[in-house]
Write an enzyme that holds these catalytic residues in place. Sequence first.
Site, PDB file in Angstrom:
ATOM      1  N   ASP A   8       7.440 -13.066  -2.658  1.00 22.47           N
ATOM      2  CA  ASP A   8       7.890 -14.402  -3.009  1.00 22.47           C
ATOM      3  C   ASP A   8       6.771 -15.358  -2.559  1.00 22.47           C
ATOM      4  O   ASP A   8       5.867 -14.944  -1.818  1.00 22.47           O
ATOM      5  CB  ASP A   8       9.205 -14.679  -2.261  1.00 22.47           C
ATOM      6  CG  ASP A   8       9.652 -16.105  -2.391  1.00 22.47           C
ATOM      7  OD1 ASP A   8       9.710 -16.608  -3.527  1.00 22.47           O
ATOM      8  OD2 ASP A   8       9.938 -16.743  -1.354  1.00 22.47           O
ATOM      9  N   ASP A  10       7.117 -19.456  -1.994  1.00 17.73           N
ATOM     10  CA  ASP A  10       7.544 -20.545  -1.107  1.00 17.73           C
ATOM     11  C   ASP A  10       8.218 -19.984   0.143  1.00 17.73           C
ATOM     12  O   ASP A  10       9.265 -19.344   0.058  1.00 17.73           O
ATOM     13  CB  ASP A  10       8.534 -21.463  -1.844  1.00 17.73           C
ATOM     14  CG  ASP A  10       7.925 -22.133  -3.066  1.00 17.73           C
ATOM     15  OD1 ASP A  10       6.782 -22.596  -2.983  1.00 17.73           O
ATOM     16  OD2 ASP A  10       8.604 -22.196  -4.115  1.00 17.73           O
TER      17      ASP A  10
HETATM   18  C1  BG6 Z   1      11.708 -21.313  -5.288  1.00 13.79           C
HETATM   19  C2  BG6 Z   1      12.115 -22.151  -4.097  1.00 13.79           C
HETATM   20  O1  BG6 Z   1      10.562 -20.601  -4.965  1.00 13.79           O
HETATM   21  O2  BG6 Z   1      11.456 -22.135  -6.420  1.00 13.79           O
HETATM   22  C3  BG6 Z   1      13.276 -23.074  -4.466  1.00 13.79           C
HETATM   23  O3  BG6 Z   1      12.526 -21.297  -3.044  1.00 13.79           O
HETATM   24  C4  BG6 Z   1      12.896 -23.905  -5.684  1.00 13.79           C
HETATM   25  O4  BG6 Z   1      13.557 -23.913  -3.376  1.00 13.79           O
HETATM   26  C5  BG6 Z   1      12.541 -22.944  -6.830  1.00 13.79           C
HETATM   27  O5  BG6 Z   1      13.986 -24.728  -6.077  1.00 13.79           O
HETATM   28  C6  BG6 Z   1      12.162 -23.700  -8.117  1.00 13.79           C
HETATM   29  O6  BG6 Z   1      10.981 -24.409  -7.898  1.00 13.79           O
HETATM   30  P1  BG6 Z   1      10.350 -25.460  -8.900  1.00 13.79           P
HETATM   31  O7  BG6 Z   1       8.973 -25.687  -8.337  1.00 13.79           O
HETATM   32  O8  BG6 Z   1      10.306 -24.824 -10.246  1.00 13.79           O
HETATM   33  O9  BG6 Z   1      11.209 -26.675  -8.872  1.00 13.79           O
HETATM   34 MG    MG Z   2      10.979 -18.400  -0.840  1.00 15.18          MG
END
Ligand code: BG6
Ligand code: MG
Length: 214
Positions: A8, A10
């Site tokens: 993953d 984030d």
């Molecule tokens: C995930 C995060 O990686 O991506 C979430 O853990 C986030 O918190 C999701 O909402 C979607 O991200 P984005 O950048 O498309 O808004």
């Molecule tokens: Mg994550």
Amino acid sequence: MIKAVIFDLDGVIVDTAHYHFVAWQRLAKELGISFTEKENERLKGVSRMRSLEIILEIGGVSLPEEKKEELATKKNSWFVEYIEAIKPDEIFSGVREMLSSLRQQGFKVALASSSKNAETVLRLLQIKPLFDTVVDGTMITHSKPDPEIFLLAAARLGIEPEHCVVFEDAEAGVEAALAAGMKCVGVGSADQLGKADAIVNSTADFRIENLHSL
Ligand code: BG6
Ligand code: MG
């Protein structure tokens, strides 16, 4: 026999999970909804729109689709502003070396992030070449806890799910990995990630030689 490791992004490779939280909290405040770090655990790993819906549920607020699209876009513009300044050295300690070592030792390495900003973050960290494949939120229909993203990553690597290990900091991500029939290393606290096969405080704390004993 583990042949591939899927990461993953984030909260596993870089601290962008914090920027997601700060942007969602800013939006919640504007909406008059109190939104805590503990509640934020439910948003980790899930899509942007589902995240907004969880916040609205917490606040007992119901809004038309059009308004929800507008709010999700607003949150994303703040998030993009926060991450613009990310530098390559902001990758979590030891992770760059871990990605390189895995590939040197013959493992396939993939990134599987629900985020539609994953490509931007990889570019800012200058780590895209360290992955054999990258799967992100622009390529899937169902976000974690659905296993779709991990199954797609494994298919693109040409490796069966049972030979894959996922590194995840989100409860929804751990559930997705297990639903895909993969092993999972949780990055964070046992309170949220108790279902994982192993738990570490930070990604690079995991020793590669332990992959086969998961
Ligand atoms: C995930 C995060 O990686 O991506 C979430 O853990 C986030 O918190 C999701 O909402 C979607 O991200 P984005 O950048 O498309 O808004
Ligand atoms: Mg994550």
